[in-house]
Design a protein around this motif. Structure first.
Motif, PDB file in Angstrom:
ATOM      1  N   CYS A 144      10.954  -3.983  -2.499  1.00 48.54           N
ATOM      2  CA  CYS A 144      11.779  -4.096  -1.291  1.00 48.54           C
ATOM      3  C   CYS A 144      11.809  -5.537  -0.790  1.00 48.54           C
ATOM      4  O   CYS A 144      12.868  -6.047  -0.416  1.00 48.54           O
ATOM      5  CB  CYS A 144      11.259  -3.161  -0.207  1.00 48.54           C
ATOM      6  SG  CYS A 144      11.553  -1.419  -0.544  1.00 48.54           S
ATOM      7  N   LYS A 183       6.713  -1.768  -2.163  1.00 46.85           N
ATOM      8  CA  LYS A 183       6.793  -2.768  -1.088  1.00 46.85           C
ATOM      9  C   LYS A 183       7.228  -4.119  -1.656  1.00 46.85           C
ATOM     10  O   LYS A 183       8.100  -4.796  -1.091  1.00 46.85           O
ATOM     11  CB  LYS A 183       5.452  -2.905  -0.384  1.00 46.85           C
ATOM     12  CG  LYS A 183       5.451  -3.954   0.714  1.00 46.85           C
ATOM     13  CD  LYS A 183       4.049  -4.168   1.252  1.00 46.85           C
ATOM     14  CE  LYS A 183       3.978  -5.330   2.208  1.00 46.85           C
ATOM     15  NZ  LYS A 183       4.135  -6.629   1.572  1.00 46.85           N
ATOM     16  N   MET A 235      12.909   2.063  -0.665  1.00 49.38           N
ATOM     17  CA  MET A 235      12.450   2.363   0.694  1.00 49.38           C
ATOM     18  C   MET A 235      12.156   3.853   0.848  1.00 49.38           C
ATOM     19  O   MET A 235      11.142   4.237   1.434  1.00 49.38           O
ATOM     20  CB  MET A 235      13.494   1.934   1.731  1.00 49.38           C
ATOM     21  CG  MET A 235      13.479   0.450   2.032  1.00 49.38           C
ATOM     22  SD  MET A 235      11.930  -0.113   2.780  1.00 49.38           S
ATOM     23  CE  MET A 235      11.967   0.734   4.326  1.00 49.38           C
ATOM     24  N   PHE A 255      17.371  -1.089  -3.200  1.00 45.52           N
ATOM     25  CA  PHE A 255      16.576  -1.256  -1.989  1.00 45.52           C
ATOM     26  C   PHE A 255      16.407   0.084  -1.276  1.00 45.52           C
ATOM     27  O   PHE A 255      15.306   0.447  -0.875  1.00 45.52           O
ATOM     28  CB  PHE A 255      17.236  -2.274  -1.051  1.00 45.52           C
ATOM     29  CG  PHE A 255      16.477  -2.476   0.229  1.00 45.52           C
ATOM     30  CD1 PHE A 255      15.370  -3.298   0.268  1.00 45.52           C
ATOM     31  CD2 PHE A 255      16.868  -1.829   1.399  1.00 45.52           C
ATOM     32  CE1 PHE A 255      14.655  -3.478   1.444  1.00 45.52           C
ATOM     33  CE2 PHE A 255      16.162  -1.999   2.570  1.00 45.52           C
ATOM     34  CZ  PHE A 255      15.054  -2.837   2.598  1.00 45.52           C
TER      35      PHE A 255
END
Length: 82
Positions: free
Chosen positions: A51, A48, A17, A13
């Motif tokens: 995530c 995106k 990001m 993650f």
């Protein structure tokens, strides 16, 4: 951003990001060619999605931890946005 980029599916993650922030930064500067902008936008969309997937998985894990076998809360309060 180099041409050799790690596969989005393998990123944590935090890594996803950071990579997404880098993509956004490059697109905001607006000094990249159209083809490169499109490639960056596509990668940003993949990042995106990665995530969002990892966040959803984390949310589900937290729900399993905080709910008993009968589905009732075990003395915890829900946290909005997690």
């Amino acid at each position: 951003m180099s041409d050799e980029q790690p596969d989005v599916k393998t990123l944590s993650f935090e890594q996803a990001m950071k990579a997404l922030e880098d993509v956004v930064s490059q697109l905001e500067h607006g000094d990249v060619a159209l083809d490169r902008s499109i490639a960056l936008y596509e990668r940003g969309a993949e990042l995106k999605a990665r995530c969002a997937k990892l966040l959803k998985e984390a949310e589900e894990r937290v729900e399993k931890i905080t709910l008993g076998a009968d589905g009732a809360p075990q003395g915890t309060t829900p946290v909005d946005g997690l």
